[in-house]
Design a protein around this motif. Structure first.
Motif: not given
Length: 348
Positions: A45-50, A61-63
């Motif tokens: 979910x962090x990558x989706x927000x990014x 990078x977040x993914x």
């Protein structure tokens, strides 16, 4: 570390997408480790927000970080026994890939939009050629103020010509935005340059422009415009649904309202001409509605009457600079609609 590398690092640290992505990832990992909630599949979910806030490369990078953390935390929680933790981790991989693909699509769409905006802006700037500092007895200065990046390019226009009948000028605003509005503006300017030197009065000029606009736009589209003719001591106006000019003579400022309101160009415009005194040293501002429709943070419109005294200060260029500065202060440094300003002065 080289200065350029430090600059890039600073940009990365200030990237809100990276801040949000890694912040959410850290929060999910912390909660998962303390509460044992098995949240590894949701780390992505962090990558989706990014992906909503930053570039595809930084989203990747977040993914990657979310996937690594999913495998590590899942392994530490359950070890190698069973495959449930592995399935959750691979689900996180799939969501991370989806986030990166989404960021790539958004980047490409925004790049296309930027290219189209640049094309439209370039076309519009090519249309609005610089006015001479003087035509006959009329001093001239012009400004074009672009709207925020979020707004599309508009169809504001202006032009002045020295003709056998005096100095003739048009200031107008095409309804709508984008390249279509710029194309209509180009046609109006071309028609004006021809009609200004061939028609005997500006009423006929306005009717010729109305025929041009009516032949190329739909019934719901139009162009507001004002056509002015400056002679020795008079100025004659043909107002086609446009904001009235502001005349400043000495310490007096007045709005030159038409005796009868007329439809815009393209809707059957046939303006009633009005003639006004044009004394020596008088100045007149012609503008599009982006000036008087600019709002502050409380929703209040910019008052031209309250700032009319600025029009008589300094040279024509300085007066326009003062007015634009006050406008940007009122609107919070940015305006929501393009606007064109032309300030004239009587120089016998």
């Amino acid at each position: 570390m080289p200065p350029s590398a430090l600059g890039r690092l600073g940009l990365l640290l200030r990237d809100r997408g990276l801040q949000a992505g890694f912040g959410v990832l850290a929060l999910l990992v912390l909660v998962d480790l303390r509460r044992d909630l098995l949240l590894t599949a949701t780390y992505s979910a962090s990558a989706i927000i990014a992906s909503m806030l930053t570039t595809a490369r930084r989203t990747a990078a977040v993914a990657a970080a979310s996937v690594v953390m999913a495998f590590v935390v899942g392994y530490l929680d359950e070890g190698t026994e069973g495959t449930e933790w592995l399935l959750r981790a691979w689900l996180g991989v799939a969501l991370a890939i989806l986030a990166v693909v989404s960021a790539v699509v958004r980047d490409r769409r925004e790049e296309r939009l930027r290219r189209m905006t640049v094309i439209a802006a370039t076309a519009q700037q090519a249309l609005l050629s610089s006015l001479p500092a003087r035509l006959g007895e009329v001093g001239l200065a012009a400004r074009y103020v672009s709207a925020t990046a979020a707004a599309q390019i508009g169809g504001d226009l202006y032009e002045a010509s020295f003709t056998p009948y005096g100095v003739r000028m048009i200031v107008g605003d095409v309804k709508g935005k984008g390249l279509e509005a710029v194309q209509v503006a180009a046609s109006v300017l071309s028609a004006f340059r021809h009609a200004a030197v061939t028609e005997t009065d500006i009423g006929a000029v306005a009717r010729a422009l109305d025929a041009t606009v009516g032949g190329m736009v739909s019934d719901e589209d139009f162009v507001t415009a004002i056509v002015a003719e400056f002679t020795t001591d008079r100025v004659t106006l043909a107002n086609c649904g446009h904001p009235s000019p502001m005349l400043v003579a000495g310490r007096a400022a007045s709005s030159l309202e038409p005796s009868e309101h007329t439809l815009p160009l393209g809707l059957g415009a046939d303006p009633v001409l009005t003639t006004h005194d044009w004394p020596e040293g008088a100045r007149m501002l012609l503008y599009t509605d982006g000036l008087v429709e600019a709002r502050d943070d409380r929703g209040r419109f910019f008052s031209l009457d309250e700032h009319a005294n600025l029009l008589s200060r300094g040279s024509l260029e300085q007066a326009l600079d003062h007015l634009v500065d006050q406008l940007l202060q009122h609107a919070g440094t940015q305006v929501d609609d393009d606007l064109a300003l032309v300030l004239t002065e009587h120089h016998p």
